[in-house]
Enzyme design. Structure first.
Site, PDB file in Angstrom:
ATOM      1  N   GLY A 338       0.753  -1.155  -0.050  1.00 33.01           N
ATOM      2  CA  GLY A 338      -0.008   0.181   0.148  1.00 33.01           C
ATOM      3  C   GLY A 338       0.857   1.167  -0.122  1.00 33.01           C
ATOM      4  O   GLY A 338       0.343   2.226   0.218  1.00 33.01           O
ATOM      5  N   GLY A 340       1.873   3.136  -2.228  1.00 37.97           N
ATOM      6  CA  GLY A 340       1.543   4.084  -3.227  1.00 37.97           C
ATOM      7  C   GLY A 340       0.417   5.106  -2.659  1.00 37.97           C
ATOM      8  O   GLY A 340      -0.075   6.067  -3.607  1.00 37.97           O
ATOM      9  N   THR A 398      -2.817  -3.316  -7.533  1.00 34.97           N
ATOM     10  CA  THR A 398      -2.358  -3.078  -6.286  1.00 34.97           C
ATOM     11  C   THR A 398      -2.465  -1.483  -6.086  1.00 34.97           C
ATOM     12  O   THR A 398      -2.325  -0.781  -7.014  1.00 34.97           O
ATOM     13  CB  THR A 398      -1.008  -3.674  -6.028  1.00 34.97           C
ATOM     14  OG1 THR A 398      -0.004  -2.994  -6.791  1.00 34.97           O
ATOM     15  CG2 THR A 398      -1.029  -5.121  -6.719  1.00 34.97           C
ATOM     16  N   CYS A 399      -1.948  -1.352  -4.634  1.00 40.20           N
ATOM     17  CA  CYS A 399      -1.772   0.049  -4.447  1.00 40.20           C
ATOM     18  C   CYS A 399      -0.124   0.244  -4.016  1.00 40.20           C
ATOM     19  O   CYS A 399      -0.041   1.086  -3.220  1.00 40.20           O
ATOM     20  CB  CYS A 399      -2.692   0.643  -3.250  1.00 40.20           C
ATOM     21  SG  CYS A 399      -4.269   0.882  -3.942  1.00 40.20           S
ATOM     22  N   SER A 400       0.486  -0.737  -4.734  1.00 39.99           N
ATOM     23  CA  SER A 400       2.210  -0.535  -4.204  1.00 39.99           C
ATOM     24  C   SER A 400       2.795   0.166  -5.254  1.00 39.99           C
ATOM     25  O   SER A 400       2.529   0.061  -6.363  1.00 39.99           O
ATOM     26  CB  SER A 400       2.438  -2.133  -4.124  1.00 39.99           C
ATOM     27  OG  SER A 400       3.782  -2.205  -4.200  1.00 39.99           O
TER      28      SER A 400
END
Length: 520
Positions: A338, A340, A398-400
């Site tokens: 997470g 990002g 993803t929020c990576s």
């Protein structure tokens, strides 16, 4: 009771020093974007219930140290609250206070030792977390007294800790000033890692994203309703200013609002009736990527973390399960680092994410060991999704910002997919989304969609895998058919905005399953 000796006499003798020391004890300054500025009200403290909730959150996410480095002992039992609070503003304040205390945990512990609160007082271990969060707020108020409401219900432990901190405020202010001077910092904010400071600056300007629930209302009806409430449609949303909103360039059913309007928006019927729903933009991007892959009667299997319609975890569901034979697209939103995300508190509350994310955010990154565990779990989930023979596409989001969780996972899954199955293998397909800047076009040249964290949006990664023969022809045809419709809806002002297509609605059924939670 908390007992101390000599502190009250010390405070009386040095009362003239308090204001001078307090002026040095700022946790933020103008550069941080969080400090009080001209025209904003002075901080007055929180209700007792917020301190208790924040202490319990902090207790669950605090940084645990090796025995030889432990300065303060923490209890293992949570504090008893007056009642379970479902008020969103109280929850947000509690999470923000706990997250702030977590970022400054080392500094706050050092101040408590240097001021002789520890070990000169008899403090029960179960109150340590409460002392930490209340100390953070105390110094953030420049060691000024809290303003209490007449009708506020008090909590004994909060009153006890507050009296202790007030009796030690001279020594606390002095300890904080010495710490700041020792590190040659304008404020303790500048002692934070640069990645954490940058994240805070982005969070201070990040707008709100809200999805239009088109099952209940049309975009045009939303615009009309907002106009009646005094909101004006603009091309882009400023960080501050009037009641305005804009249509997102990537998703025509997503609206953008300035962040300071959150409380006002929550009180209008559109949000109360779930016609508008706050949602991270990455989720909307993932859903829009699915629309061009579907026929009207297709099902979607959504692998998420907070909704459990099927009781099994995704990994344990057989790919031939009779309940899922109409599933044509699998939307995989795996648990990720997470990193990002710019505002982790809003992300946790809106997306019901794991509170443990705050621990990594407070340190400015994820450990290599945890990153390896996450990447392995993501790989297992993606390869399992690819085993569903009836499915024709998998959307991975993803929020990576880490390639290990993004490109590396997808490329490895494609490389090692089982070619023995009597179905067409998967391949990368470009997401059917508008690329509205030269930077976005550059980031998406390898068929992945990436959005870097900025002052206007969280970062995210999106990948679409499709069967080589079955769906790509239809996928391409739909993209061409919807080109003009998208141009009409988006009205892009930039000539660099690439032509895209998307189905205007998803009428297909969603089946949601939980994923296995990270052990990291």
């Amino acid at each position: 009771m908390l007992n101390s000796t000599g502190e009250l006499e010390f405070s009386k003798e040095n009362s003239t020093e308090i204001s001078q020391l307090a002026s040095l004890a700022l946790s933020h300054d103008a550069a941080s974007g969080e400090n009080n500025s001209a025209g904003l009200p002075e901080k007055t403290g929180y209700p007792d219930s917020v301190y208790v909730m924040a202490a319990n959150i902090f207790q669950g996410i605090r940084i645990e140290k090796s025995p030889e480095k432990v300065l303060i002992k923490y209890g293992s039992e949570p504090l008893q609250s007056l009642s379970e609070c479902e008020d969103e503003s109280v929850q947000r304040s509690s999470y923000e206070l706990a997250f702030s205390a977590l970022k400054y945990q080392d500094i706050l512990e050092t101040i408590l030792i240097d001021s002789y609160i520890f070990p000169s007082t008899t403090i029960p271990d179960h109150l340590s977390s409460l002392i930490i969060v209340m100390l953070y707020d105390f110094q953030d108020r420049k060691f000024q007294a809290r303003l209490l409401s007449d009708n506020e219900e008090s909590i004994a432990e909060v009153q006890e800790v507050e009296n202790l901190l007030i009796s030690f405020k001279t020594k606390l202010a002095a300890a904080l000033a010495r710490y700041r001077i020792k590190h040659d910092a304008l404020s303790i904010y500048h002692i934070l890692p640069e990645t954490v400071r940058n994240q805070e600056l982005r969070a201070s300007t990040l707008p709100l994203y809200a999805w239009i629930n088109t099952c209940k209302i049309s975009p045009e009806e939303v615009y009309h309703s907002l106009k009646k409430k005094g909101y004006h449609k603009v091309k882009s949303v400023p960080h501050i200013g009037d009641k305005v909103f804009a249509v997102d360039q990537h998703c025509y059913d997503v609206l953008i609002f300035p962040s300071h309007l959150k409380n006002d928006l929550l009180n209008i019927d559109l949000f109360k009736e779930y016609k508008l729903i706050f949602q991270d933009k990455s989720r909307s991007l993932a859903v829009h990527s699915i629309k061009a892959l579907l026929n009207m009667d297709d099902d979607i299997l959504m692998v998420n973390t907070d909704v459990e319609i099927l009781p099994e975890t995704f990994i344990n569901i057989d790919s031939k399960d009779h309940r899922l034979q109409k599933v044509k697209v699998i939307l995989l939103l795996p648990r990720c680092s997470g990193l990002g995300v710019s505002n982790p508190v809003e992300f946790i509350l809106n997306e019901h994410e794991d509170t443990g994310l705050l621990k990594d955010f407070s340190q400015g990154g994820t450990s290599e060991d945890k990153l390896h565990v996450l990447a392995q779990q993501q790989y297992e989930q993606l390869t399992h999704a690819m085993k569903f023979t009836k499915a024709q596409a998998v959307v991975y989001c993803t929020c990576s910002v880490y390639p290990e969780e993004n490109e590396a996972v997808v490329k490895k899954a494609l490389e090692f997919q089982d070619h023995g199955i009597k179905v067409q293998p998967y391949r990368l397909s470009p997401p059917v989304l508008p690329l509205c800047s030269l930077k976005e076009i550059h980031l998406s040249t390898d068929k992945f969609f990436r959005m870097e964290p900025s002052e206007i949006t969280n970062g995210c990664f999106l990948s679409v895998l499709t069967r080589e023969a079955a769906i790509n022809t239809a996928h391409s045809q739909r993209a061409n058919e919807k080109k003009k419709d998208w141009e009409r809806r988006l009205n892009p002002s930039s000539e660099t905005c690439a032509s895209v297509s998307m189905r205007s609605r998803i009428s297909s059924k969603y089946t949601e399953v939980p994923e296995r939670k990270s052990s990291g």
